[in-house]
Design a protein around this motif. Structure first.
Motif, PDB file in Angstrom:
ATOM      1  N   ARG A  24       1.244 -42.674  30.148  1.00 54.04           N
ATOM      2  CA  ARG A  24       1.839 -41.798  31.162  1.00 54.04           C
ATOM      3  C   ARG A  24       3.130 -41.141  30.700  1.00 54.04           C
ATOM      4  O   ARG A  24       3.462 -40.046  31.096  1.00 54.04           O
ATOM      5  CB  ARG A  24       2.093 -42.568  32.459  1.00 54.04           C
ATOM      6  CG  ARG A  24       0.840 -43.144  33.086  1.00 54.04           C
ATOM      7  CD  ARG A  24      -0.178 -42.125  33.509  1.00 54.04           C
ATOM      8  NE  ARG A  24       0.354 -41.202  34.510  1.00 54.04           N
ATOM      9  CZ  ARG A  24      -0.112 -39.987  34.725  1.00 54.04           C
ATOM     10  NH1 ARG A  24      -1.123 -39.535  34.034  1.00 54.04           N
ATOM     11  NH2 ARG A  24       0.420 -39.220  35.636  1.00 54.04           N
ATOM     12  N   TRP A  43       6.656 -36.473  26.777  1.00 54.72           N
ATOM     13  CA  TRP A  43       5.858 -36.215  27.984  1.00 54.72           C
ATOM     14  C   TRP A  43       6.170 -37.265  29.039  1.00 54.72           C
ATOM     15  O   TRP A  43       6.616 -38.365  28.739  1.00 54.72           O
ATOM     16  CB  TRP A  43       4.364 -36.189  27.659  1.00 54.72           C
ATOM     17  CG  TRP A  43       3.806 -37.475  27.127  1.00 54.72           C
ATOM     18  CD1 TRP A  43       3.236 -38.495  27.837  1.00 54.72           C
ATOM     19  CD2 TRP A  43       3.769 -37.895  25.754  1.00 54.72           C
ATOM     20  NE1 TRP A  43       2.844 -39.505  27.006  1.00 54.72           N
ATOM     21  CE2 TRP A  43       3.164 -39.172  25.712  1.00 54.72           C
ATOM     22  CE3 TRP A  43       4.188 -37.330  24.560  1.00 54.72           C
ATOM     23  CZ2 TRP A  43       2.963 -39.881  24.530  1.00 54.72           C
ATOM     24  CZ3 TRP A  43       3.995 -38.028  23.387  1.00 54.72           C
ATOM     25  CH2 TRP A  43       3.391 -39.290  23.376  1.00 54.72           C
ATOM     26  N   GLU A  45       4.598 -38.504  33.145  1.00 56.21           N
ATOM     27  CA  GLU A  45       3.504 -38.353  34.114  1.00 56.21           C
ATOM     28  C   GLU A  45       2.292 -37.685  33.478  1.00 56.21           C
ATOM     29  O   GLU A  45       1.576 -36.924  34.134  1.00 56.21           O
ATOM     30  CB  GLU A  45       3.969 -37.585  35.352  1.00 56.21           C
ATOM     31  CG  GLU A  45       5.105 -38.255  36.095  1.00 56.21           C
ATOM     32  CD  GLU A  45       4.761 -39.664  36.576  1.00 56.21           C
ATOM     33  OE1 GLU A  45       3.608 -39.887  37.027  1.00 56.21           O
ATOM     34  OE2 GLU A  45       5.634 -40.536  36.494  1.00 56.21           O
ATOM     35  N   LYS A  47       2.218 -35.292  31.330  1.00 55.21           N
ATOM     36  CA  LYS A  47       2.370 -33.863  31.091  1.00 55.21           C
ATOM     37  C   LYS A  47       3.503 -33.596  30.114  1.00 55.21           C
ATOM     38  O   LYS A  47       4.525 -34.282  30.131  1.00 55.21           O
ATOM     39  CB  LYS A  47       2.643 -33.135  32.397  1.00 55.21           C
ATOM     40  CG  LYS A  47       1.492 -33.245  33.368  1.00 55.21           C
ATOM     41  CD  LYS A  47       1.803 -32.573  34.665  1.00 55.21           C
ATOM     42  CE  LYS A  47       0.642 -32.809  35.617  1.00 55.21           C
ATOM     43  NZ  LYS A  47       0.958 -32.509  36.977  1.00 55.21           N
ATOM     44  N   GLN A  49       6.741 -32.404  28.566  1.00 54.88           N
ATOM     45  CA  GLN A  49       8.059 -32.045  29.074  1.00 54.88           C
ATOM     46  C   GLN A  49       8.727 -31.059  28.128  1.00 54.88           C
ATOM     47  O   GLN A  49       9.246 -30.052  28.552  1.00 54.88           O
ATOM     48  CB  GLN A  49       8.938 -33.296  29.227  1.00 54.88           C
ATOM     49  CG  GLN A  49       8.443 -34.244  30.282  1.00 54.88           C
ATOM     50  CD  GLN A  49       8.410 -33.590  31.647  1.00 54.88           C
ATOM     51  OE1 GLN A  49       9.435 -33.164  32.151  1.00 54.88           O
ATOM     52  NE2 GLN A  49       7.235 -33.484  32.239  1.00 54.88           N
ATOM     53  N   SER A  65      -2.296 -23.196  25.542  1.00 53.27           N
ATOM     54  CA  SER A  65      -1.875 -24.037  26.666  1.00 53.27           C
ATOM     55  C   SER A  65      -2.406 -23.455  27.961  1.00 53.27           C
ATOM     56  O   SER A  65      -2.254 -22.256  28.218  1.00 53.27           O
ATOM     57  CB  SER A  65      -0.349 -24.117  26.733  1.00 53.27           C
ATOM     58  OG  SER A  65       0.046 -24.847  27.878  1.00 53.27           O
ATOM     59  N   VAL A  67      -1.194 -24.357  30.817  1.00 56.33           N
ATOM     60  CA  VAL A  67      -0.033 -24.278  31.710  1.00 56.33           C
ATOM     61  C   VAL A  67       0.976 -23.310  31.102  1.00 56.33           C
ATOM     62  O   VAL A  67       1.102 -23.222  29.879  1.00 56.33           O
ATOM     63  CB  VAL A  67       0.608 -25.664  31.949  1.00 56.33           C
ATOM     64  CG1 VAL A  67      -0.355 -26.596  32.648  1.00 56.33           C
ATOM     65  CG2 VAL A  67       1.096 -26.292  30.669  1.00 56.33           C
ATOM     66  N   VAL A 106       7.575 -26.653  29.606  1.00 58.00           N
ATOM     67  CA  VAL A 106       6.662 -26.202  30.649  1.00 58.00           C
ATOM     68  C   VAL A 106       7.464 -25.354  31.624  1.00 58.00           C
ATOM     69  O   VAL A 106       8.563 -25.729  32.043  1.00 58.00           O
ATOM     70  CB  VAL A 106       6.011 -27.401  31.375  1.00 58.00           C
ATOM     71  CG1 VAL A 106       5.154 -26.940  32.537  1.00 58.00           C
ATOM     72  CG2 VAL A 106       5.188 -28.204  30.386  1.00 58.00           C
TER      73      VAL A 106
END
Length: 107
Positions: A24, A43, A45, A47, A49, A65, A67, A106
């Protein structure tokens, strides 16, 4: 294990393409990608960072990507915009000068 964190096929780099659910949060340093790039990333959660991409060859860098991403130079003293184009959906192309570092976040 590296392929779960970073994939570089052809001219394209994918960050965290197959991160296991059990990982995670975390970080990794010194991953090598095709084209002469060294990548450090963190990263949370599950995802991304932030990632730092350093160029050893001065070649264009292409990142895939799904995102939205933002880009900036790696040193505050070198406050300049990073030229980024999107040649295709979900694809970012940027020129990283030899020895320079770009910070990817992100959006």
């Amino acid at each position: 294990m590296q392929e779960m964190l970073l994939q570089s096929h052809g001219d394209e780099i994918r960050l965290l393409p197959a991160l296991p659910l059990a990982w995670r949060q975390g970080h990794v340093t010194g991953l090598r990608a095709r084209g002469g790039f060294t990548i450090d990333m963190a990263w949370q959660e599950g995802k991304l960072q932030q990632a730092q991409i350093t160029s050893a060859l001065g070649k264009p860098c292409v990142i895939y990507s799904t995102v939205p991403l933002t880009f900036r130079t790696g040193k505050p003293s070198m406050a300049m915009a990073v030229a980024v184009t999107q040649p295709a959906p979900h694809t970012y192309r940027l020129d990283i000068p030899l020895g320079a570092t770009v910070i990817v976040s992100v959006a």
